[in-house]
Structures are given as structure tokens and as C-alpha cells.
Design a protein around this motif. Sequence first.
Motif, PDB file in Angstrom:
ATOM      1  N   TYR A 107       0.828  -1.189   0.000  1.00  0.00           N
ATOM      2  CA  TYR A 107       0.000   0.000   0.000  1.00  0.00           C
ATOM      3  C   TYR A 107       0.868   1.246   0.000  1.00  0.00           C
ATOM      4  CZ  TYR A 107      -3.955  -2.994   1.055  1.00  0.00           C
ATOM      5  OH  TYR A 107      -4.929  -3.943   0.999  1.00  0.00           O
ATOM      6  N   SER A 108       0.398   2.275  -0.702  1.00  0.00           N
ATOM      7  CA  SER A 108       1.056   3.570  -0.709  1.00  0.00           C
ATOM      8  C   SER A 108       0.498   4.360   0.467  1.00  0.00           C
ATOM      9  CB  SER A 108       0.768   4.288  -2.025  1.00  0.00           C
ATOM     10  OG  SER A 108       1.243   5.604  -1.977  1.00  0.00           O
ATOM     11  N   VAL A 109       1.369   4.725   1.429  1.00  0.00           N
ATOM     12  CA  VAL A 109       0.870   5.298   2.677  1.00  0.00           C
ATOM     13  C   VAL A 109       1.498   6.629   3.046  1.00  0.00           C
ATOM     14  CG1 VAL A 109       0.188   3.085   3.632  1.00  0.00           C
ATOM     15  CG2 VAL A 109       2.485   3.909   4.032  1.00  0.00           C
ATOM     16  N   GLY A 110       2.206   7.271   2.155  1.00  0.00           N
ATOM     17  CA  GLY A 110       2.783   8.562   2.480  1.00  0.00           C
ATOM     18  C   GLY A 110       4.175   8.450   3.081  1.00  0.00           C
ATOM     19  N   ALA A 111       4.671   9.571   3.553  1.00  0.00           N
ATOM     20  CA  ALA A 111       6.038   9.659   4.061  1.00  0.00           C
ATOM     21  C   ALA A 111       6.211   8.895   5.366  1.00  0.00           C
ATOM     22  CB  ALA A 111       6.414  11.119   4.269  1.00  0.00           C
ATOM     23  N   LYS A 112       7.387   8.316   5.540  1.00  0.00           N
ATOM     24  CA  LYS A 112       7.705   7.527   6.733  1.00  0.00           C
ATOM     25  C   LYS A 112       7.993   8.455   7.914  1.00  0.00           C
ATOM     26  CE  LYS A 112      11.644   5.284   6.715  1.00  0.00           C
ATOM     27  NZ  LYS A 112      12.666   4.261   6.528  1.00  0.00           N
ATOM     28  N   PRO A 113       7.263   8.283   9.036  1.00  0.00           N
ATOM     29  CA  PRO A 113       7.530   9.106  10.221  1.00  0.00           C
ATOM     30  C   PRO A 113       8.757   8.611  10.982  1.00  0.00           C
ATOM     31  CG  PRO A 113       5.725   7.611  10.642  1.00  0.00           C
ATOM     32  CD  PRO A 113       6.109   7.421   9.203  1.00  0.00           C
ATOM     33  N   ALA A 114       9.153   9.332  12.002  1.00  0.00           N
ATOM     34  CA  ALA A 114      10.338   8.960  12.790  1.00  0.00           C
ATOM     35  C   ALA A 114      10.148   7.615  13.487  1.00  0.00           C
ATOM     36  CB  ALA A 114      10.644  10.044  13.823  1.00  0.00           C
ATOM     37  N   ARG A 115       8.993   7.381  14.070  1.00  0.00           N
ATOM     38  CA  ARG A 115       8.655   6.082  14.663  1.00  0.00           C
ATOM     39  C   ARG A 115       7.770   5.374  13.655  1.00  0.00           C
ATOM     40  NH1 ARG A 115       7.237   8.752  20.405  1.00  0.00           N
ATOM     41  NH2 ARG A 115       9.382   9.094  21.064  1.00  0.00           N
ATOM     42  N   TRP A 116       8.336   4.402  12.947  1.00  0.00           N
ATOM     43  CA  TRP A 116       7.670   3.932  11.738  1.00  0.00           C
ATOM     44  C   TRP A 116       7.230   2.483  11.711  1.00  0.00           C
ATOM     45  CZ3 TRP A 116      10.605   0.422   8.817  1.00  0.00           C
ATOM     46  CH2 TRP A 116      11.991   0.405   9.060  1.00  0.00           C
ATOM     47  N   CYS A 117       7.126   1.795  12.838  1.00  0.00           N
ATOM     48  CA  CYS A 117       6.660   0.407  12.801  1.00  0.00           C
ATOM     49  C   CYS A 117       5.198   0.335  12.346  1.00  0.00           C
ATOM     50  CB  CYS A 117       6.865  -0.291  14.137  1.00  0.00           C
ATOM     51  SG  CYS A 117       5.989   0.461  15.526  1.00  0.00           S
ATOM     52  N   GLY A 118       4.344   1.245  12.842  1.00  0.00           N
ATOM     53  CA  GLY A 118       2.949   1.276  12.411  1.00  0.00           C
ATOM     54  C   GLY A 118       2.824   1.651  10.956  1.00  0.00           C
ATOM     55  N   TRP A 119       3.627   2.600  10.511  1.00  0.00           N
ATOM     56  CA  TRP A 119       3.658   2.991   9.095  1.00  0.00           C
ATOM     57  C   TRP A 119       4.013   1.798   8.219  1.00  0.00           C
ATOM     58  CZ3 TRP A 119       7.641   2.791   5.617  1.00  0.00           C
ATOM     59  CH2 TRP A 119       7.472   3.492   4.418  1.00  0.00           C
ATOM     60  N   TRP A 120       5.008   1.005   8.644  1.00  0.00           N
ATOM     61  CA  TRP A 120       5.417  -0.159   7.863  1.00  0.00           C
ATOM     62  C   TRP A 120       4.271  -1.168   7.774  1.00  0.00           C
ATOM     63  CZ3 TRP A 120       5.985  -5.409   8.767  1.00  0.00           C
ATOM     64  CH2 TRP A 120       6.584  -6.119   7.721  1.00  0.00           C
ATOM     65  N   MET A 121       3.543  -1.381   8.883  1.00  0.00           N
ATOM     66  CA  MET A 121       2.398  -2.290   8.842  1.00  0.00           C
ATOM     67  C   MET A 121       1.351  -1.789   7.858  1.00  0.00           C
ATOM     68  SD  MET A 121       2.807  -5.030  10.591  1.00  0.00           S
ATOM     69  CE  MET A 121       1.140  -5.621  10.692  1.00  0.00           C
ATOM     70  N   ARG A 122       1.184  -0.478   7.763  1.00  0.00           N
ATOM     71  CA  ARG A 122       0.248   0.077   6.777  1.00  0.00           C
ATOM     72  C   ARG A 122       0.685  -0.262   5.356  1.00  0.00           C
ATOM     73  NH1 ARG A 122       0.090   6.042   7.157  1.00  0.00           N
ATOM     74  NH2 ARG A 122      -1.513   5.818   5.570  1.00  0.00           N
ATOM     75  N   THR A 123       1.991  -0.326   5.099  1.00  0.00           N
ATOM     76  CA  THR A 123       2.445  -0.694   3.749  1.00  0.00           C
ATOM     77  C   THR A 123       2.101  -2.141   3.451  1.00  0.00           C
ATOM     78  OG1 THR A 123       4.691  -1.433   4.335  1.00  0.00           O
ATOM     79  CG2 THR A 123       4.394   0.919   3.860  1.00  0.00           C
ATOM     80  N   GLN A 124       1.923  -2.956   4.475  1.00  0.00           N
ATOM     81  CA  GLN A 124       1.594  -4.361   4.301  1.00  0.00           C
ATOM     82  C   GLN A 124       0.086  -4.620   4.285  1.00  0.00           C
ATOM     83  OE1 GLN A 124       4.446  -6.419   3.817  1.00  0.00           O
ATOM     84  NE2 GLN A 124       5.161  -4.302   3.776  1.00  0.00           N
ATOM     85  N   LEU A 125      -0.662  -3.899   5.145  1.00  0.00           N
ATOM     86  CA  LEU A 125      -2.083  -4.204   5.346  1.00  0.00           C
ATOM     87  C   LEU A 125      -3.026  -3.052   5.044  1.00  0.00           C
ATOM     88  CD1 LEU A 125      -1.703  -6.169   8.701  1.00  0.00           C
ATOM     89  CD2 LEU A 125      -1.957  -7.105   6.400  1.00  0.00           C
ATOM     90  N   GLY A 126      -2.492  -1.883   4.702  1.00  0.00           N
ATOM     91  CA  GLY A 126      -3.342  -0.727   4.433  1.00  0.00           C
ATOM     92  C   GLY A 126      -3.795  -0.069   5.726  1.00  0.00           C
ATOM     93  N   GLY A 127      -4.628   0.940   5.583  1.00  0.00           N
ATOM     94  CA  GLY A 127      -5.146   1.656   6.750  1.00  0.00           C
ATOM     95  C   GLY A 127      -4.787   3.122   6.684  1.00  0.00           C
ATOM     96  N   GLY A 128      -5.491   3.908   7.447  1.00  0.00           N
ATOM     97  CA  GLY A 128      -5.293   5.348   7.462  1.00  0.00           C
ATOM     98  C   GLY A 128      -4.114   5.767   8.319  1.00  0.00           C
ATOM     99  N   PRO A 129      -3.796   7.056   8.298  1.00  0.00           N
ATOM    100  CA  PRO A 129      -2.628   7.565   9.013  1.00  0.00           C
ATOM    101  C   PRO A 129      -2.690   7.380  10.525  1.00  0.00           C
ATOM    102  CG  PRO A 129      -3.894   9.375   8.063  1.00  0.00           C
ATOM    103  CD  PRO A 129      -4.493   8.108   7.554  1.00  0.00           C
ATOM    104  N   GLU A 130      -3.879   7.148  11.081  1.00  0.00           N
ATOM    105  CA  GLU A 130      -3.959   6.901  12.528  1.00  0.00           C
ATOM    106  C   GLU A 130      -3.221   5.618  12.910  1.00  0.00           C
ATOM    107  OE1 GLU A 130      -7.775   5.118  10.790  1.00  0.00           O
ATOM    108  OE2 GLU A 130      -6.487   6.816  10.375  1.00  0.00           O
ATOM    109  N   TYR A 131      -3.008   4.717  11.940  1.00  0.00           N
ATOM    110  CA  TYR A 131      -2.298   3.466  12.212  1.00  0.00           C
ATOM    111  C   TYR A 131      -0.776   3.625  12.160  1.00  0.00           C
ATOM    112  CZ  TYR A 131      -6.834   1.308  12.158  1.00  0.00           C
ATOM    113  OH  TYR A 131      -8.129   0.981  12.461  1.00  0.00           O
ATOM    114  N   ASN A 132      -0.284   4.830  11.942  1.00  0.00           N
ATOM    115  CA  ASN A 132       1.160   5.063  12.110  1.00  0.00           C
ATOM    116  C   ASN A 132       1.542   4.860  13.571  1.00  0.00           C
ATOM    117  OD1 ASN A 132       1.577   5.647   9.436  1.00  0.00           O
ATOM    118  ND2 ASN A 132       1.732   7.845   9.708  1.00  0.00           N
TER     119      ASN A 132
END
Length: 149
Positions: free
Chosen positions: A59-84
Motif C-alpha cells: 500500500y502507498s501510505v505517504g512519508a515515513k515518520p520517525a517512529r515507523w513500525c505502524g507505518w510499515w504495517m500500513r504498507t503491508q495491510l493498508g489503513g489510514g494515518p492513525e495506524y502510524n
Amino acid sequence: MRAAHALFMTLTVLILASAVPLAPAKAFPSPFVKNASPAADKGETARSARTTRTTAGRYSVGAKPARWCGWWMRTQLGGGPEYNLARNWANRGRALNVPRVGAVVVWSHHVGMITGRTEDGQWIVKSGNDDGRVRERPRSVAGAVFRKV
């Protein structure tokens, strides 16, 4: 004179090229506005409203934040920015009472996916921002919650 002209032209091209954006900026809908979809009628937000699936299956989820484990999961499973935010994964999907392969495992500070089990019974977890990179390794799941997403 010819060399000076070539240098001038090269510099001009480089300056102009750096001023042109490489890709248009994507606008992400606000996570606070409900999507007018059947999923929104059920109190959920539609996954496709905030993320798009790429041809590689991620999934395309935008820029990677400093704490990015949730962001990485979004690249695998999708979801909105609240899942960062890792702990927000504890509310996604369906609760599981026990760990199992394929489950999302959520600690208060980290999120990952269970990918296997070692011979001695430890769970193997793949996650982003594990020592600054994506890693797959045995981890203790004590104190974690498990979700089927």
C-alpha cells in the motif's frame, strides 16, 4: 568561449530540473471525516479511501515518520494515518485470544506480524523499525495483544 557556453547550459538545465517536482503531491483525506461508503455506515472507514494498493501488492501510505513500525504495517495491510501509531493497531480487525501465524501482534510501543515459530516455541515476528530496519526475528509476545486483520 565554447566551454563557457556548455558550462552555462549545463548549469541552467540542472537548475531548471531541480525546480520541477518529480511527482505530483498526493492529498490524503482527513481521518476525522467519515467516508460516504457502505463501510462508513457500519461505523468503519473504507480502507480504499485512504490508501491505494500498488502493483507489488503493498500500500502507498505517504512519508515515513520517525517512529515507523505502524507505518510499515500500513504498507503491508493498508489503513489510514492513525495506524502510524503502533498502539492503534490494537483496535483494528478482530481480537484473537492466542498468538498464531499471520496475526498482528501489538505492544504499547511496537507492532509487527507473526510469521512463524521456532523449535523451542518462541514466536517469530516481522516488523518495521526494529533496530532501525525491517527485521524478522524471535520475540517475546508477553504482554502483547493479537489481532486478525
